[in-house]
Write a protein that holds these residues in place. Sequence first.
Motif, mmCIF file in Angstrom:
data_model
loop_
_atom_site.group_PDB
_atom_site.id
_atom_site.type_symbol
_atom_site.label_atom_id
_atom_site.label_comp_id
_atom_site.label_asym_id
_atom_site.label_seq_id
_atom_site.Cartn_x
_atom_site.Cartn_y
_atom_site.Cartn_z
ATOM 1 N N ASP A 168 0.834 -1.202 0.000
ATOM 2 C CA ASP A 168 0.000 0.000 0.000
ATOM 3 C C ASP A 168 0.868 1.251 0.000
ATOM 4 O O ASP A 168 0.602 2.216 -0.715
ATOM 5 N N HIS A 169 1.929 1.219 0.779
ATOM 6 C CA HIS A 169 2.782 2.407 0.885
ATOM 7 C C HIS A 169 3.530 2.676 -0.412
ATOM 8 O O HIS A 169 3.597 3.824 -0.867
ATOM 9 N N ILE A 170 4.086 1.641 -1.028
ATOM 10 C CA ILE A 170 4.904 1.870 -2.216
ATOM 11 C C ILE A 170 4.057 2.361 -3.379
ATOM 12 O O ILE A 170 4.533 3.090 -4.261
ATOM 13 N N LEU A 171 2.783 1.998 -3.430
ATOM 14 C CA LEU A 171 1.898 2.478 -4.494
ATOM 15 C C LEU A 171 1.423 3.902 -4.244
ATOM 16 O O LEU A 171 1.188 4.661 -5.188
ATOM 17 N N ASN A 172 1.286 4.285 -2.980
ATOM 18 C CA ASN A 172 0.671 5.570 -2.655
ATOM 19 C C ASN A 172 1.611 6.593 -2.042
ATOM 20 O O ASN A 172 1.203 7.718 -1.765
ATOM 21 N N THR A 173 2.874 6.213 -1.813
ATOM 22 C CA THR A 173 3.810 7.162 -1.223
ATOM 23 C C THR A 173 3.975 8.396 -2.107
ATOM 24 O O THR A 173 3.918 8.310 -3.341
ATOM 25 N N SER A 174 4.202 9.539 -1.459
ATOM 26 C CA SER A 174 4.460 10.772 -2.220
ATOM 27 C C SER A 174 5.924 10.859 -2.636
ATOM 28 O O SER A 174 6.313 11.829 -3.281
ATOM 29 N N ASN A 175 6.735 9.872 -2.276
ATOM 30 C CA ASN A 175 8.155 9.843 -2.620
ATOM 31 C C ASN A 175 8.344 9.042 -3.915
ATOM 32 O O ASN A 175 8.403 7.812 -3.884
ATOM 33 N N PRO A 176 8.460 9.706 -5.074
ATOM 34 C CA PRO A 176 8.536 8.970 -6.335
ATOM 35 C C PRO A 176 9.863 8.274 -6.565
ATOM 36 O O PRO A 176 9.923 7.284 -7.299
#
Length: 322
Positions: free
Chosen positions: A163-171
């Motif tokens: 969930d985090h890797i898909l939605n993180t604001s850190n590209p």
Amino acid sequence: MSTAQAPPATEQKSGGSSSLRTVIIAFAANLLIAIAKTVASMVTGSASMLAEAAHSWADTGNEIFLLVAERRGEKSRDDSHPMGYGRETYVWSMFAAFGLFTAGAVVSIYHGISELIHPEEAQDFLIAYLVLAVSFVLEGVSFTQAVTQTRRTAGELGRSVGDHILNTSNPTLRAVFFEDAAALIGILLAGSGILLHQLSGSAVPDAIGSILVGVLLGVVAVVLIDRNRRFLVGENVRPGLRSEVLRGLLESPEVDRVTYLHLEFLGPGRLYLVAAIDMSGNDREEHLAVRLRRLERHLEGNDNIEEAVLTLATPDEASLLL
């Protein structure tokens, strides 16, 4: 005088040491791997190995874009960019994703199709296997670094790794994670194609391996392009983060109610906050203005708030509820 509770930390800002270290490790690993795969593809004549070489060179070039993204995105706001430079991170990450698509996916698919039409015999399979094995280890080191950072940040935010890797604001973190994962899968596909080529004597499995590597890179590139596009056009924050910020405002003795709240990412871990609030007490207008500005400055003291803009709510506006 008490002021609003600081909103919760979202994610690390662009330029964080963990993200930069992750990108540097990925760059070093991909450069070594790209050189080794290129030499191996020339020696063996394998289509899958050539596809993997193109993949690794694309990844190496992409890491340069990601390094630029980290550096450009961390610049402080100035008169020419009052909202800061955070969105530059998404722009340069978008370039990296396009590079992965063109230099990786298109080249791999094109060469695989060419190999199907004009098959060539491969040789020195042992060299190919050795290079792929070393590449798998190096890519694994880079991927482990990306997973470690992702797991740590996801745990702090109460999210799953996926969930985090898909939605993180850190590209940059997302790009390294997906590129390394694709690299590991690509090595397995290439190795399978080369093995079937060796066992069957036919170049078809090798060519198909090259095409599959290209398709894999294309899918990853499309995902990365889409995620950067969403942040560039102002995707709304997740409901959980919005609720936490709203709770922080309502818990302040300065704030009786909130009637409007807008949150938008201006870059990795950088939020633009706009809210309409009803201040506590019955101060005169000039005193309210001072308190309102003081509250804005307090909110902007949080590492994740790039800018806060507060206005007074009107009596007829409905209150936002948690």
